[in-house]
Design an enzyme around this catalytic site. Sequence first.
Site, PDB file in Angstrom:
ATOM      1  N   HIS A  63       2.235   2.039  -5.508  1.00  0.00           N
ATOM      2  CA  HIS A  63       3.511   1.310  -5.496  1.00  0.00           C
ATOM      3  C   HIS A  63       4.593   2.097  -6.242  1.00  0.00           C
ATOM      4  O   HIS A  63       5.727   2.211  -5.775  1.00  0.00           O
ATOM      5  CB  HIS A  63       3.346  -0.065  -6.157  1.00  0.00           C
ATOM      6  CG  HIS A  63       2.441  -1.001  -5.419  1.00  0.00           C
ATOM      7  ND1 HIS A  63       2.483  -1.168  -4.052  1.00  0.00           N
ATOM      8  CD2 HIS A  63       1.473  -1.852  -5.866  1.00  0.00           C
ATOM      9  CE1 HIS A  63       1.575  -2.062  -3.689  1.00  0.00           C
ATOM     10  NE2 HIS A  63       0.959  -2.490  -4.768  1.00  0.00           N
TER      11      HIS A  63
ATOM     12  N   HIS B  94      -4.035   1.827  -7.570  1.00  0.00           N
ATOM     13  CA  HIS B  94      -3.291   0.945  -6.661  1.00  0.00           C
ATOM     14  C   HIS B  94      -1.831   0.851  -7.088  1.00  0.00           C
ATOM     15  O   HIS B  94      -0.913   1.015  -6.269  1.00  0.00           O
ATOM     16  CB  HIS B  94      -3.946  -0.438  -6.672  1.00  0.00           C
ATOM     17  CG  HIS B  94      -3.310  -1.422  -5.744  1.00  0.00           C
ATOM     18  ND1 HIS B  94      -3.766  -1.648  -4.468  1.00  0.00           N
ATOM     19  CD2 HIS B  94      -2.252  -2.251  -5.914  1.00  0.00           C
ATOM     20  CE1 HIS B  94      -3.016  -2.559  -3.883  1.00  0.00           C
ATOM     21  NE2 HIS B  94      -2.086  -2.951  -4.741  1.00  0.00           N
ATOM     22  N   GLU B  95      -1.607   0.614  -8.371  1.00  0.00           N
ATOM     23  CA  GLU B  95      -0.234   0.489  -8.882  1.00  0.00           C
ATOM     24  C   GLU B  95       0.508   1.820  -8.811  1.00  0.00           C
ATOM     25  O   GLU B  95       1.730   1.846  -8.620  1.00  0.00           O
ATOM     26  CB  GLU B  95      -0.255  -0.034 -10.322  1.00  0.00           C
ATOM     27  CG  GLU B  95      -0.797  -1.448 -10.470  1.00  0.00           C
ATOM     28  CD  GLU B  95      -0.016  -2.469  -9.647  1.00  0.00           C
ATOM     29  OE1 GLU B  95       1.214  -2.301  -9.513  1.00  0.00           O
ATOM     30  OE2 GLU B  95      -0.629  -3.414  -9.139  1.00  0.00           O
TER      31      GLU B  95
END
Length: 359
Positions: free
Chosen positions: A27, A23-24
């Site tokens: 980003h 998920h990170e």
Amino acid sequence: MLGSVLFYVVIAVLIFGVLIATHELGHFATAKLLGVQVNEFAVGMGPALWKKEKGETLYSIRALPIGGYCAMEGEDGDTGNARAFTRQGFWKKVVIFAAGSFMNFLAGFLIILAVYSGAQGFLIPAAAGTAPEFEERNGQTIQAGDIFYSVNGERVYLYSDVSLLMSLHQGQPMDLVVLRDGEKVELNDVTWGTYTGTEGETYQGYGVYIARDQIEEANLWTILKTSWLNTIDFVRIVRLSLQMLVTGQAGMDDLSGPVGIVSTITQVGTASETIAAAVENILYFGAMLAVNLAVMNMLPIPALDGGKIFFLIIDEIAMKLFRKKIPEKYEMAVNTVGFVALMGFMLVVTFNDVFKLFG
């Protein structure tokens, strides 16, 4: 048994860690691509085991394998840097916020693709006829070979969808749409009642037989198609679960937090007959968890990425209507309250999981 349980606990923690780090990574990758300064990208949490600075970004691996983070310049306020996150335009911010969920969704799809890569074939959601007591609807009946298209307005993507969607409305009339020679055939108000099964037994249901021998051969196209449909199906399961929570069809006992998920992974692993089956089943569950995280994180709830995107939209509306943005202190206050409320809710769910496990 204890050793195996501890093994699956470690596996569950690693799954959580990989999904959060993925998920990170979403980003991080989009921030870099769009020219936003990233000060640190970390895999794991806690004390750093390894770190290296390359350019403007510090890359680190940390001791606790429970996630990671992407620290962008100006994420918590304007620092005056032209490449700070707060200085970026609306669409750049939206893309960066949404990229984490996109990566989780993509991870879920790729995991399912890996699980299905060795499949020989896939069951087709086809009918095998009806019970003798089944009555025609709209002058139509179900014929052997009909392909289930929808149940009560919900599309049928996979073989398992048919029984799942029927079970959601058991006891109530059901609307069916099937495909016959490429044409849609509708059967409305199919009645719940007592029917004769394929083995001559009586049962409560809708009197529709589901074929168990209609198989589509696995090839590159069918593997890709089934993997994609399965991923979309995971999204629908999340939506249906949320609907059931809102309508009261599901309650706290039906929710699972980290403890419940670890328990489920342990059960999945220990119930599997072989190591290969355990790996496959855990991977399947991990894919479902990845898609679940993707969808839940996009809900317009404060402190989640969906909540942040919601505030961006409100800001844009405020600028167009009043030529003024909502002060950052209010957004931070709402996100703080939302985070505390979310953590409190997760704590309640976790205590409930522990009670179900040991109570």
